[in-house]
Design an enzyme around this catalytic site. Sequence first.
Site, PDB file in Angstrom:
ATOM      1  NE  ARG A  82      -2.021  -2.011   3.088  1.00 46.05           N
ATOM      2  CZ  ARG A  82      -1.499  -3.370   3.385  1.00 46.05           C
ATOM      3  NH1 ARG A  82      -1.248  -4.054   2.392  1.00 46.05           N
ATOM      4  NH2 ARG A  82      -1.024  -3.532   4.406  1.00 46.05           N
ATOM      5  CD  GLU A 119       1.614  -5.167  12.872  1.00 44.93           C
ATOM      6  OE1 GLU A 119       0.833  -5.123  12.380  1.00 44.93           O
ATOM      7  OE2 GLU A 119       2.807  -5.289  12.784  1.00 44.93           O
TER       8      GLU A 119
END
Length: 191
Positions: A82, A119
């Site tokens: 993105r 994460e």
Amino acid sequence: MTFPTLPPAVHGLPYRGRMPQYRDLTRARSLITPVADFPAEGVVFQDVMPLLTDPVALRACVQEMLVPFFGRFDVVAGLEARGFLLAGAAAMVADVGLLPIRKAGKLPRPAAEAAYDLEYGRACVEVQADVEPGTRVLVLDDVLATGGTLVAAHEVLRSIGCEVAGSAVLLEIPSLGGRSRVPDVHAVFAG
């Protein structure tokens, strides 16, 4: 209703179209959609794709990402995937080139790579040495989470002799602590 058209350059950036309004940024924020348990259980993914389909929201966000860095960069780097989309739009708005930073194994001539923790896993990015040493690069991505991606991007850029002019993201997730690793990042939205 009519909106003021900007002169060819505002804050030194060659803006095309109308000035971003507070309501444009408010609408843009409302288009970022949280998706639970993607890409892994327990992760709340921030989907910016709806924002990217709205031309007014996209323009307002890209302009907001660039303004703090006026005069300090020669090229915009976008992080896969993105970040590519944001950087492509930003490069056009700022009238500069685009340097892609890709996931490992996707470039035909990688010159530098850096691994980092997500994460929800581990990854690696690469860059080609398609700019001259000393080029000032502004790094763009969609989300600042743990900061690992931006730290890795800075590392690969410095490895090929670039100067990191700064970093900007659409959305910062403060609870994941990324700003502690990239303190000078500019975030359009937080939370």
